[in-house]
Design a protein around this motif. Structure first.
Motif, mmCIF file in Angstrom:
data_model
loop_
_atom_site.group_PDB
_atom_site.id
_atom_site.type_symbol
_atom_site.label_atom_id
_atom_site.label_comp_id
_atom_site.label_asym_id
_atom_site.label_seq_id
_atom_site.Cartn_x
_atom_site.Cartn_y
_atom_site.Cartn_z
ATOM 1 N N PHE B 84 0.838 -1.207 0.000
ATOM 2 C CA PHE B 84 0.000 0.000 0.000
ATOM 3 C C PHE B 84 0.873 1.258 0.000
ATOM 4 C CE2 PHE B 84 -3.836 -2.369 1.727
ATOM 5 C CZ PHE B 84 -4.595 -2.154 0.590
ATOM 6 N N LEU B 85 1.907 1.233 0.815
ATOM 7 C CA LEU B 85 2.779 2.403 0.861
ATOM 8 C C LEU B 85 3.432 2.653 -0.495
ATOM 9 C CD1 LEU B 85 4.557 2.242 4.313
ATOM 10 C CD2 LEU B 85 3.260 4.154 3.366
ATOM 11 N N SER B 86 3.927 1.575 -1.086
ATOM 12 C CA SER B 86 4.572 1.725 -2.391
ATOM 13 C C SER B 86 3.575 2.222 -3.437
ATOM 14 C CB SER B 86 5.165 0.379 -2.833
ATOM 15 O OG SER B 86 5.814 0.529 -4.063
ATOM 16 N N ALA B 87 2.381 1.675 -3.394
ATOM 17 C CA ALA B 87 1.363 2.081 -4.372
ATOM 18 C C ALA B 87 0.999 3.544 -4.200
ATOM 19 C CB ALA B 87 0.122 1.196 -4.216
ATOM 20 N N PHE B 88 0.726 3.946 -2.969
ATOM 21 C CA PHE B 88 0.298 5.324 -2.742
ATOM 22 C C PHE B 88 1.419 6.310 -3.082
ATOM 23 C CE2 PHE B 88 -2.754 3.601 0.728
ATOM 24 C CZ PHE B 88 -3.646 3.190 -0.255
ATOM 25 N N ARG B 89 2.644 5.896 -2.804
ATOM 26 C CA ARG B 89 3.773 6.786 -3.102
ATOM 27 C C ARG B 89 4.051 6.860 -4.606
ATOM 28 N NH1 ARG B 89 7.226 4.659 2.090
ATOM 29 N NH2 ARG B 89 6.629 6.352 3.480
ATOM 30 N N ASN B 90 3.561 5.868 -5.327
ATOM 31 C CA ASN B 90 3.833 5.836 -6.772
ATOM 32 C C ASN B 90 2.543 5.931 -7.593
ATOM 33 O OD1 ASN B 90 6.885 5.204 -7.079
ATOM 34 N ND2 ASN B 90 6.177 3.838 -5.456
ATOM 35 N N MET B 91 1.565 6.593 -7.038
ATOM 36 C CA MET B 91 0.290 6.714 -7.754
ATOM 37 C C MET B 91 0.448 7.399 -9.104
ATOM 38 S SD MET B 91 -2.307 5.196 -6.618
ATOM 39 C CE MET B 91 -3.457 5.911 -7.787
ATOM 40 N N GLN B 92 1.452 8.245 -9.219
ATOM 41 C CA GLN B 92 1.630 8.948 -10.500
ATOM 42 C C GLN B 92 1.946 7.962 -11.625
ATOM 43 O OE1 GLN B 92 0.664 11.995 -10.524
ATOM 44 N NE2 GLN B 92 0.530 11.991 -8.288
ATOM 45 N N ASN B 93 2.441 6.777 -11.264
ATOM 46 C CA ASN B 93 2.729 5.760 -12.286
ATOM 47 C C ASN B 93 1.483 5.022 -12.748
ATOM 48 O OD1 ASN B 93 5.397 6.341 -12.113
ATOM 49 N ND2 ASN B 93 5.944 4.545 -10.880
ATOM 50 N N PHE B 94 0.394 5.202 -12.027
ATOM 51 C CA PHE B 94 -0.840 4.511 -12.403
ATOM 52 C C PHE B 94 -1.563 5.333 -13.459
ATOM 53 C CE2 PHE B 94 -5.404 3.635 -11.866
ATOM 54 C CZ PHE B 94 -5.388 2.277 -12.126
ATOM 55 N N ASP B 95 -1.629 4.770 -14.662
ATOM 56 C CA ASP B 95 -2.178 5.556 -15.776
ATOM 57 C C ASP B 95 -3.611 5.161 -16.127
ATOM 58 O OD1 ASP B 95 -1.868 3.110 -16.920
ATOM 59 O OD2 ASP B 95 -0.303 3.704 -18.317
ATOM 60 N N GLY B 96 -4.219 4.307 -15.312
ATOM 61 C CA GLY B 96 -5.632 3.996 -15.527
ATOM 62 C C GLY B 96 -5.903 2.989 -16.627
ATOM 63 N N LYS B 97 -4.863 2.413 -17.200
ATOM 64 C CA LYS B 97 -5.107 1.408 -18.246
ATOM 65 C C LYS B 97 -5.543 0.075 -17.654
ATOM 66 C CE LYS B 97 -2.182 3.363 -21.824
ATOM 67 N NZ LYS B 97 -0.951 3.247 -22.603
ATOM 68 N N SER B 98 -5.235 -0.125 -16.394
ATOM 69 C CA SER B 98 -5.714 -1.324 -15.708
ATOM 70 C C SER B 98 -6.663 -0.891 -14.604
ATOM 71 C CB SER B 98 -4.541 -2.098 -15.104
ATOM 72 O OG SER B 98 -3.896 -1.305 -14.132
ATOM 73 N N TRP B 103 -3.940 -3.478 -10.460
ATOM 74 C CA TRP B 103 -2.627 -2.857 -10.240
ATOM 75 C C TRP B 103 -2.136 -3.156 -8.820
ATOM 76 C CZ3 TRP B 103 -1.049 2.007 -7.732
ATOM 77 C CH2 TRP B 103 0.192 2.493 -8.161
ATOM 78 N N LEU B 104 -3.032 -2.992 -7.853
ATOM 79 C CA LEU B 104 -2.648 -3.251 -6.464
ATOM 80 C C LEU B 104 -2.328 -4.731 -6.238
ATOM 81 C CD1 LEU B 104 -5.243 -0.979 -4.639
ATOM 82 C CD2 LEU B 104 -2.767 -0.688 -4.622
#
Lengths: 105, 235
Positions: B84-98, B103-104
């Motif tokens: 969760f920490l890694s995901a929240f810190r890297n949310m900018q990498n989530f481009d909504g294609k999945s 993704w999580l």
């Protein structure tokens, strides 16, 4: 005994392709002919497919979820708040005691 | 729980980027998003309530995945927390294609694999003896003994607790490179390409390892089944 089509070794070595449906129609027919004529390979195939089924069934019990502890949520929120860029830090805080539906209102 | 602490207690590895890169996400999950848009924007805006909502709604399933991967709840909680920490810190990498949940899920699997790499440093054991052998004519050297219908739960019923436990134990004894592929492909339902990305190996290696893992597990289960028969015969 002479089995039709591919050898027993070939059948067993490519069973995953067969079971996963990653085989051409022609090759699949040849495999099926072999399995029909070769009881040992047919039994091996049965056990192989059952093994795959059991892996899934036995590792995914009826209740597929576990509750997330509140302290885990608090810890993540605290860490994210500490990370917060120099803007409104209060935005990153969360009240883990309030029900979610209430917070969304 | 062994490690739930204030922010400054988190080890540096927690800040490691467990999230797939944008190009990896595209490679493993080409489907369109299904309405996570507003929530994702909140997460990207570092909204604490959005963090909590995601953890409460998606966390339980992710924790179950981590328990399956790691075998115990303490390690699983740590992995999910890291994820969760890694995901929240890297949310900018989530481009909504999945989907966000997909993704999580990948990030949790990455976190579990990272934990396994640091904890399971046991030497890899050969599985050659568990693979079928063939004579010069290409036939199997040893006869295959049939599994009686019903004794391994080979119908559509759920396996009983005893069988479930035995199968899990046998999976646990597989060498890690085989166990990981089997768990990702046959339990977590990742496809070959996704598994290759997560493990950092070629698709060809995934296919080879999966097939060998399945063969080895079949042999292990065969021993379990026949062992039970021997005991029955001795009664």
């Amino acid at each position: 005994m002479k089995c039709p089509g591919p050898s027993c070794k070939e059948v067993c070595e490519f069973l995953s392709d067969f079971v996963d449906g990653q085989m051409s129609a022609v090759r699949r027919l040849a495999f099926e002919a072999h399995l029909k004529a070769c009881p040992p390979c047919a039994e091996y195939m049965h056990q192989f497919a059952l093994t795959i089924k059991l892996s899934k069934k036995c590792c995914c019990p009826g209740k597929p979820t576990l509750p997330i502890p509140d302290d885990l949520i608090k810890a993540v929120c605290a860490a994210m708040a500490a990370d917060q860029p120099a803007c409104d830090v209060s935005q990153a805080r969360c009240d883990t005691t309030a029900p979610l539906s209430k917070q969304q209102n | 729980m062994s490690r739930v602490t204030a922010a400054d207690d988190f080890p540096s590895r927690v800040t490691a980027n467990l999230a797939p890169r944008a190009d990896e996400i595209e490679a493993i999950e080409p489907e369109a998003d299904f309405g996570d848009g507003a929530l994702v924007l909140q997460l990207k805006a570092r909204d604490g309530k959005a963090y909590e909502r995601v953890m409460r709604e998606l966390g339980p399933r992710l924790l179950a995945t981590a328990v399956r991967m790691l075998g115990n709840e303490d390690d699983a909680r740590e992995a999910v927390q890291d994820a969760f920490l890694s995901a929240f810190r890297n949310m900018q990498n989530f481009d909504g294609k999945s989907k966000l949940s997909t993704w999580l899920h990948r990030i949790v699997i990455n976190a579990c694999l990272m934990k396994l790499r640091t904890k399971r440093r046991k030497p890899s054991v050969s599985i050659e003896t568990l693979l079928p052998r063939y004579n010069d004519e290409g036939h199997m050297e040893l006869p295959i003994q049939s599994w009686r219908r019903g004794e391994t739960g080979n119908d559509d019923d759920a396996p009983d607790d005893s069988l479930r436990q035995r199968v899990r134990e046998e999976i646990e004894t597989l060498p890690e490179e085989y166990r990981a592929v089997l768990m990702l492909r046959d339990v977590e339902d990742l496809d070959t390409a996704e598994t290759a990305v997560v493990l950092g190996v070629s698709e060809s290696a995934v296919k080879t390892r999966l097939h060998r893992a399945r063969q080895a597990l079949r042999a292990k289960l065969d021993l379990v089944v026949r062992g039970e028969r021997s005991q029955e015969g001795g009664k």
